[in-house]
Motif scaffolding. Structure first.
Motif, mmCIF file in Angstrom:
data_model
loop_
_atom_site.group_PDB
_atom_site.id
_atom_site.type_symbol
_atom_site.label_atom_id
_atom_site.label_comp_id
_atom_site.label_asym_id
_atom_site.label_seq_id
_atom_site.Cartn_x
_atom_site.Cartn_y
_atom_site.Cartn_z
ATOM 1 N N GLY A 72 -3.980 -8.097 -1.887
ATOM 2 C CA GLY A 72 -5.035 -9.102 -2.074
ATOM 3 C C GLY A 72 -4.487 -10.513 -2.190
ATOM 4 O O GLY A 72 -5.217 -11.484 -2.082
ATOM 5 N N GLN A 73 -3.173 -10.645 -2.436
ATOM 6 C CA GLN A 73 -2.564 -11.962 -2.638
ATOM 7 C C GLN A 73 -1.595 -12.326 -1.494
ATOM 8 O O GLN A 73 -0.776 -13.231 -1.634
ATOM 9 C CB GLN A 73 -1.820 -11.995 -3.982
ATOM 10 C CG GLN A 73 -2.697 -11.632 -5.166
ATOM 11 C CD GLN A 73 -2.017 -11.737 -6.519
ATOM 12 O OE1 GLN A 73 -2.540 -11.201 -7.488
ATOM 13 N NE2 GLN A 73 -0.883 -12.402 -6.616
ATOM 14 N N GLU A 74 -1.706 -11.614 -0.385
ATOM 15 C CA GLU A 74 -0.712 -11.729 0.677
ATOM 16 C C GLU A 74 -0.620 -13.122 1.288
ATOM 17 O O GLU A 74 0.453 -13.565 1.719
ATOM 18 C CB GLU A 74 -1.019 -10.726 1.804
ATOM 19 C CG GLU A 74 -0.880 -9.263 1.409
ATOM 20 C CD GLU A 74 -2.148 -8.660 0.817
ATOM 21 O OE1 GLU A 74 -3.073 -9.428 0.458
ATOM 22 O OE2 GLU A 74 -2.212 -7.431 0.699
ATOM 23 N N ALA A 75 -1.746 -13.820 1.340
ATOM 24 C CA ALA A 75 -1.763 -15.105 2.062
ATOM 25 C C ALA A 75 -0.859 -16.146 1.400
ATOM 26 O O ALA A 75 -0.295 -17.015 2.077
ATOM 27 C CB ALA A 75 -3.189 -15.635 2.151
ATOM 28 N N ILE A 76 -0.715 -16.061 0.101
ATOM 29 C CA ILE A 76 0.097 -17.056 -0.607
ATOM 30 C C ILE A 76 1.567 -16.887 -0.229
ATOM 31 O O ILE A 76 2.249 -17.843 0.156
ATOM 32 C CB ILE A 76 -0.105 -16.928 -2.137
ATOM 33 C CG1 ILE A 76 -1.583 -17.162 -2.475
ATOM 34 C CG2 ILE A 76 0.796 -17.912 -2.876
ATOM 35 C CD1 ILE A 76 -1.955 -16.769 -3.888
ATOM 36 N N HIS A 90 -6.037 -6.829 -5.811
ATOM 37 C CA HIS A 90 -6.916 -5.684 -5.561
ATOM 38 C C HIS A 90 -6.599 -4.512 -6.469
ATOM 39 O O HIS A 90 -7.450 -3.673 -6.700
ATOM 40 C CB HIS A 90 -6.805 -5.256 -4.099
ATOM 41 C CG HIS A 90 -7.405 -6.256 -3.140
ATOM 42 N ND1 HIS A 90 -7.360 -6.108 -1.781
ATOM 43 C CD2 HIS A 90 -8.065 -7.428 -3.351
ATOM 44 C CE1 HIS A 90 -7.966 -7.131 -1.191
ATOM 45 N NE2 HIS A 90 -8.382 -7.950 -2.124
ATOM 46 N N SER A 91 -5.361 -4.477 -6.968
ATOM 47 C CA SER A 91 -4.989 -3.371 -7.852
ATOM 48 C C SER A 91 -4.909 -3.891 -9.279
ATOM 49 O O SER A 91 -5.195 -5.055 -9.536
ATOM 50 C CB SER A 91 -3.640 -2.796 -7.415
ATOM 51 O OG SER A 91 -2.672 -3.828 -7.381
ATOM 52 N N PRO A 143 -15.256 -6.857 -14.335
ATOM 53 C CA PRO A 143 -16.688 -6.579 -14.239
ATOM 54 C C PRO A 143 -17.042 -5.902 -12.913
ATOM 55 O O PRO A 143 -16.379 -6.123 -11.894
ATOM 56 C CB PRO A 143 -17.343 -7.963 -14.332
ATOM 57 C CG PRO A 143 -16.256 -8.962 -14.317
ATOM 58 C CD PRO A 143 -14.946 -8.277 -14.501
ATOM 59 N N GLU A 144 -18.081 -5.091 -12.987
ATOM 60 C CA GLU A 144 -18.510 -4.351 -11.809
ATOM 61 C C GLU A 144 -18.845 -5.306 -10.664
ATOM 62 O O GLU A 144 -19.489 -6.337 -10.880
ATOM 63 C CB GLU A 144 -19.746 -3.532 -12.174
ATOM 64 C CG GLU A 144 -19.875 -2.265 -11.360
ATOM 65 C CD GLU A 144 -21.141 -1.500 -11.755
ATOM 66 O OE1 GLU A 144 -21.360 -1.296 -12.957
ATOM 67 O OE2 GLU A 144 -21.906 -1.142 -10.830
ATOM 68 N N GLY A 145 -18.408 -4.978 -9.522
ATOM 69 C CA GLY A 145 -18.753 -5.773 -8.343
ATOM 70 C C GLY A 145 -17.777 -6.898 -8.039
ATOM 71 O O GLY A 145 -17.760 -7.422 -6.926
ATOM 72 N N GLU A 146 -16.951 -7.284 -9.018
ATOM 73 C CA GLU A 146 -16.048 -8.418 -8.815
ATOM 74 C C GLU A 146 -15.016 -8.123 -7.709
ATOM 75 O O GLU A 146 -14.801 -8.934 -6.806
ATOM 76 C CB GLU A 146 -15.331 -8.761 -10.127
ATOM 77 C CG GLU A 146 -14.498 -10.028 -10.057
ATOM 78 C CD GLU A 146 -13.837 -10.362 -11.395
ATOM 79 O OE1 GLU A 146 -14.356 -11.238 -12.105
ATOM 80 O OE2 GLU A 146 -12.807 -9.727 -11.732
ATOM 81 N N LEU A 147 -14.405 -6.951 -7.810
ATOM 82 C CA LEU A 147 -13.406 -6.567 -6.814
ATOM 83 C C LEU A 147 -14.026 -6.523 -5.414
ATOM 84 O O LEU A 147 -13.436 -7.022 -4.444
ATOM 85 C CB LEU A 147 -12.812 -5.198 -7.194
ATOM 86 C CG LEU A 147 -11.858 -4.559 -6.179
ATOM 87 C CD1 LEU A 147 -10.630 -5.438 -5.949
ATOM 88 C CD2 LEU A 147 -11.409 -3.176 -6.662
ATOM 89 N N GLU A 148 -15.232 -5.966 -5.347
ATOM 90 C CA GLU A 148 -15.903 -5.841 -4.045
ATOM 91 C C GLU A 148 -16.169 -7.222 -3.446
ATOM 92 O O GLU A 148 -15.997 -7.447 -2.253
ATOM 93 C CB GLU A 148 -17.212 -5.053 -4.179
ATOM 94 C CG GLU A 148 -17.011 -3.547 -4.433
ATOM 95 C CD GLU A 148 -16.368 -3.227 -5.785
ATOM 96 O OE1 GLU A 148 -16.578 -4.010 -6.756
ATOM 97 O OE2 GLU A 148 -15.629 -2.231 -5.870
ATOM 98 N N GLN A 159 0.843 -1.200 0.000
ATOM 99 C CA GLN A 159 0.000 0.000 0.000
ATOM 100 C C GLN A 159 0.878 1.249 0.000
ATOM 101 O O GLN A 159 0.605 2.213 -0.712
ATOM 102 C CB GLN A 159 -0.920 -0.022 1.230
ATOM 103 C CG GLN A 159 -1.982 1.068 1.216
ATOM 104 C CD GLN A 159 -2.882 0.994 -0.021
ATOM 105 O OE1 GLN A 159 -3.431 -0.053 -0.334
ATOM 106 N NE2 GLN A 159 -3.000 2.107 -0.749
ATOM 107 N N ARG A 160 1.975 1.175 0.744
ATOM 108 C CA ARG A 160 2.896 2.312 0.773
ATOM 109 C C ARG A 160 3.549 2.515 -0.595
ATOM 110 O O ARG A 160 3.713 3.639 -1.067
ATOM 111 C CB ARG A 160 3.975 2.092 1.845
ATOM 112 C CG ARG A 160 4.933 3.258 2.032
ATOM 113 C CD ARG A 160 4.220 4.539 2.427
ATOM 114 N NE ARG A 160 3.301 4.369 3.525
ATOM 115 C CZ ARG A 160 3.633 4.510 4.809
ATOM 116 N NH1 ARG A 160 4.867 4.841 5.151
ATOM 117 N NH2 ARG A 160 2.730 4.343 5.755
ATOM 118 N N ALA A 161 3.902 1.402 -1.230
ATOM 119 C CA ALA A 161 4.498 1.514 -2.571
ATOM 120 C C ALA A 161 3.521 2.222 -3.509
ATOM 121 O O ALA A 161 3.908 3.088 -4.298
ATOM 122 C CB ALA A 161 4.838 0.121 -3.111
#
Lengths: 326, 345
Positions: B61-65, B259-260, B272-277, B41-43
């Motif tokens: 969004g991919q941190e767990a891997i 997420h980005s 598509p709309e709503g997918e990210l959410e 996020q800082r980057a």
């Protein structure tokens, strides 16, 4: 002293290094049980066993990548790419991976490997199995590039390549595999980046590489016998590092420069050398440098056509004589 | 979404009652994810201030891997990453300042600005490079694993890549190579459902780009919920144990979502709309906070990690802003092993 063929020298050079260092492993397509399609690695599988001498699938990217990963983590792999033309399907490793890791990582990683490959024309294999592609590699910062012309140099430069801490592309000439030469007994270790004056002369410097070395030598003998012209033949041997001291020293003595290159003309290794000589020794020259090359064409299969595409002894001798007499 | 992976959902349910991981490791998994989240996020924020140069590919969004696979590693195990490699580099313990410094191309960067965002490398942490040519590092990981096998070392080479990589030749060459030689290598596909700007299903012959190819190489097709660090951690442990025992390679497909956009230049408008959410509801950091609570780990312990990491990232940012650019003389260093760049005498 023994007389070995160039192909026997390949196997002996690899064996010398594998016997010396257990971290040296060797793999490629058909190299182990079959002893290589050019029979240049016969006996290694029997001598060093299946852990160290391995047949791979036809997967040039996997071969190159695996060599790199092994080299980065402590082995000294020798990988074979059967025909240098196949570099085109794994060029990422040559252009992007082997030579850039050390730089990009600010010196953290290493890549001490050797890729040996069958290079050059003369076997009537056509445009995709006959090319001389040493210039493809010469232009990449971070690589070293050698191309021996004699059995003795094969062994010595192989040893130097395996012991070198950088990635080395080792071009064996397919049309030299059957050529015999004297090889001293015992360990032979040469130096990368050293050209060799193989015939002294006073009237012109002729630079040649691999198969073009015996042709340049034959042309030199012809010129001496028929015209009293004494050319100095320099076997460049190593394109990177490039031994400009030996080349500039020779030009300083003879005042004329010729290159004999098997690669197609554009951006051949001779172009770079000529430009350096023009920069640094222009006033030593008594005439324009001349490049004798394969024309800028794909190579044909037909023997008569392939023969006239490559610099021949006749063309080399004639070009030199005309230029010197002009 | 994870609804197409029933096995993954079952795994989530089971894990709530299964304390095989333990509090210390769970806190480590959480901390690792938070470091990645905060640093990435800082980057992103630093791009907006034009302090991060060049390109950058985030793992928000991919941190767990990254957290799951790295936490399950032993020292000496090797990570091979892609240009989306900040997360895997951080997860091996490389300091945030070194990573941000490299993204900002400062002299305090991991490679002093000579590599940049796409090539993070820290040999001392086992991060054997981040490779920006798709697929290139799968064969390289095979080579490192070949060394381990040949020398009798027990380390595992772990190779991370995206879903897009499954359509390039080197992926297939490397899988076959690893299987025929039974190499101790673990291939981890982070299926974030997009190869750059295009949905992966539009350009791939099979539904699961990695797992559905596995049977062609005699491997199990493994698909897991890549947003659940517990599941990822357990999957990694199994694969590493198999590799160390001489059982050969594994190919694991982790379902996730970035997420980005693909890179800093990409706002991700093609989604598509709503997918990210919907995916944000399954945000790995959020899932893991809930998981810690389910296991009775105190809010205070979690908040302490959040605070500590935020300060670490703030301090790293300040150090990077103050750091000078690299000195000009390093332009010519380390081309060759002698430290220099000489190609002639």
């Amino acid at each position: 002293m023994a007389e070995l063929t160039y192909r026997e020298a390949v196997a002996r050079g690899i064996a010398q290094e594998m016997a010396r260092d257990p971290d040296v492993i060797f793999f490629g397509e058909d190299v182990a049980k079959a002893g290589g399609v050019f029979k240049a690695t016969v006996g290694l599988y029997e001598q060093f066993g299946p852990k160290r001498v391995r047949d791979t699938p036809i997967s040039e990217q996997a071969i190159m990548g695996a060599a790199m990963g092994a080299a980065m983590t402590g082995l000294k792999p020798i990988a074979e790419i059967m025909f240098s033309d196949f570099f085109a399907v794994c060029f990422d490793y040559i252009a992007n991976e082997f030579p850039k890791g050390r730089y990009m990582s600010n010196g953290q990683t290493k890549c001490p490997l050797v890729v040996r490959t069958g290079n050059g024309a003369g076997s009537r294999f056509g445009a995709q199995h006959s090319q001389s592609v040493e210039n493809w590699c010469m232009m990449v910062p971070g690589l070293k590039v050698v191309a021996p012309s004699t059995p003795r140099d094969v062994i010595g430069l192989m040893a130097a390549a395996v012991r070198d801490p950088d990635p080395v592309i080792f071009f064996e000439h397919k049309s030299l595999y059957a050529v015999k030469g004297e090889v001293p007994d015992g360990e032979i270790v040469d130096t990368l980046g050293s050209a060799k004056v193989v015939r002294p002369g006073t009237d012109a410097t002729v630079l040649a590489l691999a198969l073009m070395v015996p042709r340049a030598l034959a042309a030199a003998e012809k010129l001496a016998a028929a015209h009293g012209i004494q050319v100095e033949v320099v076997d460049v041997r190593s394109l990177v590092p490039l031994d400009m001291q030996t080349i500039l020293g020779s030009v300083g003595r003879t005042h004329r420069l010729f290159t004999v290159e098997e690669n197609p003309r554009l951006c051949g290794w001779g172009a770079e050398i000529v430009s350096i000589v023009a920069d640094e020794a222009f006033y030593d020259l008594d005439g324009p440098p001349v490049r004798i090359t394969t024309p800028h064409i794909p190579l044909p299969a037909a023997d008569n056509l392939e023969d006239i595409a490559l610099p021949t002894v006749e063309r080399i001798a004639q070009t030199i004589r005309r230029a010197l007499e002009a | 979404m994870v609804k197409d992976t029933g096995s993954a959902i079952q795994e989530v349910t089971r894990s709530v009652h299964n304390d095989d991981i333990g509090e210390a490791t769970r806190l480590e998994l959480y901390r690792s994810q938070v470091i990645i989240r905060e640093a990435e996020q800082r980057a992103y924020d630093l791009f907006l201030q034009n302090l991060v140069k060049g390109t950058s590919h985030l793992s928000l969004g991919q941190e767990a891997i990254a957290a799951g696979f790295a936490t399950a590693m032993k020292p000496g195990d090797l990570s091979f990453c892609t240009y989306r490699g900040h997360a895997h580099t951080l997860a091996r313990g490389v300091p945030v300042e070194k990573v941000l410094g490299e993204l900002m191309q400062r002299d305090n960067g991991l490679m002093r600005g000579k590599g940049g965002s796409m090539h993070l490398t820290s040999e001392e942490h086992g991060v054997m490079g981040s490779y920006a040519i798709i697929g290139a590092h799968l064969p390289i990981a095979c080579g490192a694993a070949l060394r381990a096998q040949y020398k009798g070392h027990d380390d595992v080479s772990v190779c991370f890549f995206g879903d897009g990589t499954t359509n390039i030749g080197a992926f297939h060459e490397a899988l076959n190579f690893a299987v025929i030689w039974k190499l101790p290598v673990v291939f981890v596909c982070e299926n974030n459902h997009y190869m750059e700007y295009t949905a992966i299903h539009e350009v791939t012959a099979v539904k699961h780009p990695a797992a559905d190819r596995a049977p062609a190489y005699g491997l199990d097709g493994i698909v897991v919920d890549g947003n659940d660090a517990d599941i990822v951690y357990r999957t990694a442990q199994t694969a590493y144990a198999k590799a160390r025992a001489g059982g050969g390679p594994s190919l694991i497909e982790c379902l996730t979502y970035r997420h980005s956009g693909h890179s800093r230049a990409d706002p991700g408008k093609y989604r598509p709309e709503g997918e990210l959410e919907r995916w944000k509801e399954r945000d790995p950091v959020k899932i893991y906070r809930e998981r810690l609570a389910q296991f009775g780990i105190s809010e205070a312990a979690v908040t302490a990690i959040d605070t500590e990491v935020r300060k670490m990232v703030d301090d790293a940012t300040q150090a990077c802003i103050k750091a000078p650019p690299p000195p000009e003389d390093i332009l010519f260093t380390d081309v060759y092993a002698d430290g220099g760049w000489a190609w002639r005498n």
